[in-house]
Design a protein around this motif. Structure first.
Motif, short mmCIF file in Angstrom:
data_model
loop_
_atom_site.label_atom_id
_atom_site.label_comp_id
_atom_site.label_asym_id
_atom_site.label_seq_id
_atom_site.Cartn_x
_atom_site.Cartn_y
_atom_site.Cartn_z
N ASN A 21 9.96 -8.04 71.56
CA ASN A 21 10.63 -8.24 72.85
C ASN A 21 11.48 -9.51 72.82
O ASN A 21 11.59 -10.20 71.81
CB ASN A 21 9.60 -8.28 73.99
N ALA A 22 12.09 -9.83 73.96
CA ALA A 22 12.99 -10.97 74.02
C ALA A 22 12.28 -12.28 73.70
O ALA A 22 12.84 -13.16 73.03
CB ALA A 22 13.65 -11.04 75.39
N ASP A 23 11.04 -12.43 74.17
CA ASP A 23 10.29 -13.67 73.92
C ASP A 23 10.11 -13.90 72.42
O ASP A 23 10.28 -15.02 71.92
CB ASP A 23 8.92 -13.62 74.61
N TRP A 24 9.75 -12.85 71.71
CA TRP A 24 9.58 -12.99 70.27
C TRP A 24 10.91 -13.34 69.60
O TRP A 24 10.96 -14.13 68.67
CB TRP A 24 9.04 -11.69 69.68
N LEU A 25 11.96 -12.75 70.07
CA LEU A 25 13.27 -13.04 69.47
C LEU A 25 13.69 -14.48 69.73
O LEU A 25 14.28 -15.14 68.87
CB LEU A 25 14.32 -12.08 70.03
N TYR A 26 13.38 -14.97 70.92
CA TYR A 26 13.78 -16.34 71.26
C TYR A 26 12.94 -17.38 70.52
O TYR A 26 13.47 -18.35 69.98
CB TYR A 26 13.66 -16.57 72.77
N MET A 62 22.55 -13.45 67.56
CA MET A 62 22.48 -14.40 66.44
C MET A 62 21.09 -14.39 65.82
O MET A 62 20.94 -14.46 64.59
CB MET A 62 22.83 -15.81 66.93
N ARG A 63 20.06 -14.29 66.68
CA ARG A 63 18.69 -14.26 66.17
C ARG A 63 18.45 -12.97 65.37
O ARG A 63 17.83 -12.98 64.30
CB ARG A 63 17.70 -14.34 67.34
N MET A 64 18.97 -11.85 65.87
CA MET A 64 18.85 -10.58 65.15
C MET A 64 19.53 -10.67 63.78
O MET A 64 19.00 -10.20 62.78
CB MET A 64 19.44 -9.45 65.98
N LYS A 65 20.70 -11.29 63.75
CA LYS A 65 21.43 -11.42 62.49
C LYS A 65 20.66 -12.28 61.49
O LYS A 65 20.61 -11.99 60.29
CB LYS A 65 22.82 -12.01 62.71
N SER A 66 20.01 -13.34 62.00
CA SER A 66 19.25 -14.20 61.10
C SER A 66 18.05 -13.46 60.51
O SER A 66 17.67 -13.68 59.35
CB SER A 66 18.77 -15.46 61.84
N LEU A 67 17.46 -12.57 61.29
CA LEU A 67 16.36 -11.76 60.78
C LEU A 67 16.84 -10.79 59.70
O LEU A 67 16.19 -10.60 58.67
CB LEU A 67 15.70 -10.98 61.92
N VAL A 68 18.00 -10.18 59.94
CA VAL A 68 18.57 -9.27 58.95
C VAL A 68 18.92 -10.03 57.68
O VAL A 68 18.65 -9.57 56.56
CB VAL A 68 19.82 -8.57 59.52
N ASP A 69 19.49 -11.22 57.83
CA ASP A 69 19.83 -12.04 56.66
C ASP A 69 18.58 -12.44 55.87
O ASP A 69 18.65 -12.65 54.65
CB ASP A 69 20.59 -13.30 57.10
#
Length: 387
Positions: free
Chosen positions: A55-60, A88-95
């Motif tokens: 969820n959003a909390d985990w992403l933040y 940006m957080r999603m992209k960092s996870l993908v990276d």
């Protein structure tokens, strides 16, 4: 039709179910993944990825356990607002090597940036009409994305989604196989029912049991292999049916005959067999706390899945067995102490934790369930090895 991943669902401690201790530490995370993400394929225990909701909390807050990215698929929930920070957080996870899945996806243009990052798109087929589902597939198949159809409940829905181009599938259909009306009894199924019937007879004797077992050559061979294995570690090697029956005992013979027989029903797939084994063992392990004989609880748990494994109504299966009224009422009506145990184990395994009677009983069944998962995997491996 092969298991390639599990989805792990978490519940809060506010009464919505027991909290799993996923606190971000590597050790705890590994315990959970090892307990819930192991399957048996081709006679070997394998670890498959775990889908978890993000969820959003985990992403933040970035509170992600230090795990091999191959062990996880992170599901971005449908209520996440796609702000620049979130993207940006999603992209960092993908990276970092993690795979992202978009959960309960309904297409609109605002999700385009996320579609550039995601590997998997999960579509709840119950939320869309067939026309809308086709439109979604047409829109998404132009991208380098794997489509996952979730909440598949029937064979027809599975075939329809497969024809559209979905590659991954999730839903109750995969633990409730297609029902086939007018299914005839196979010879080994009848041997199984006759054997259980005789083992339930308090006046039975060794000769009667041996005569039934002897009608099924494959069952004989596999029983001999199992009794001679390290699991039983006999003081001397067993060389005939009578010695095998004496060495294993009537209660264990009943259990292993059931296990071997259902393992041969390969039309249902290993996952259903594993689920039935897990249910039976969980009933056995939790039984004493409910004041129930463990052997009876195991038989009840096993028979509760025989309708699916034999493609026959459960009542038809039970009518062919001389079961006690207590076990029959538990299976057909969930009555009595045994019925309550069976119902609560089923509720727990379905994730319906609020339906389990009390906190104490929930903890008892949770412990039994965790142990039974490992036992089911090891048992299926032993059964396949004996083939």
């Amino acid at each position: 039709m092969k298991t390639v991943a599990y989805e792990l669902l978490y519940r809060s401690s506010d009464g919505a179910g027991p909290t799993l201790p996923f606190n971000g530490t590597q050790a705890t995370a590994k315990v959970i993944l090892h307990a819930y993400s192991n399957i048996l394929q081709d006679g070997k225990i394998k670890t498959v990825p775990a889908f978890i909701n993000f969820n959003a909390d985990w992403l933040y807050n970035g509170n992600l356990p230090e795990l091999d990215p191959d062990a996880l698929v992170l599901e971005i929930l449908e209520d996440v607002s796609l702000s620049e920070e979130i993207l940006m957080r999603m992209k960092s996870l993908v990276d970092a090597g993690y795979r992202l899945a978009l959960d309960d996806f309904i297409y609109d243009h605002s999700w385009e940036p996320a579609l550039e990052l995601a590997k998997i798109v999960k579509i709840d087929i119950q939320q869309l009409s067939p026309t809308q589902l086709i439109e979604h597939v047409e829109e998404l198949k132009l991208r380098n994305i794997t489509l996952l159809a979730e909440k598949i409940e029937t064979h027809q829905e599975y075939q329809f989604c497969k024809s559209l181009g979905f590659k991954l599938f999730q839903g109750y259909f995969f633990c409730r196989p297609q029902l086939i009306e007018g299914c005839e009894h196979k010879a080994n199924s009848m041997t199984l029912l006759n054997l259980i019937n005789e083992l339930e007879n308090p006046k039975t004797d060794l000769d009667k049991i041996e005569s039934i077992v002897s009608r099924d050559p494959e069952l004989v061979i596999r029983l001999l292999k199992i009794v001679n294995s390290a699991r039983f570690a006999p003081s001397r090697e067993i060389s005939n049916i009578s010695e095998a029956i004496v060495a294993i005992g009537f209660n264990e013979l009943k259990k292993w005959s059931l296990l071997i027989s259902i393992s041969r029903m390969n039309t249902t797939g290993n996952e259903l067999i594993s689920e039935v084994l897990t249910r039976a063992k969980a009933c056995e392990l939790a039984s004493t706390k409910f004041g129930i004989n463990p052997a009876n609880a195991f038989l009840m748990g096993m028979l509760s899945g025989m309708d699916a494994l034999l493609n026959l109504p459960l009542e038809d299966v039970i009518n062919q067995l001389c079961l006690s009224e207590e076990i029959s009422d538990a299976l057909l009506k969930y009555e009595g102490k045994m019925g309550r145990l069976l119902e609560e184990v089923i509720h727990f395994m379905m994730g319906q934790w609020t339906e389990v009677g009390s906190t104490e009983e929930c903890e008892i069944i949770a412990k039994a369930y965790r142990e039974s998962i490992r036992w089911a995997l090891e048992t299926m491996r032993d059964i396949e090895t004996s083939a």
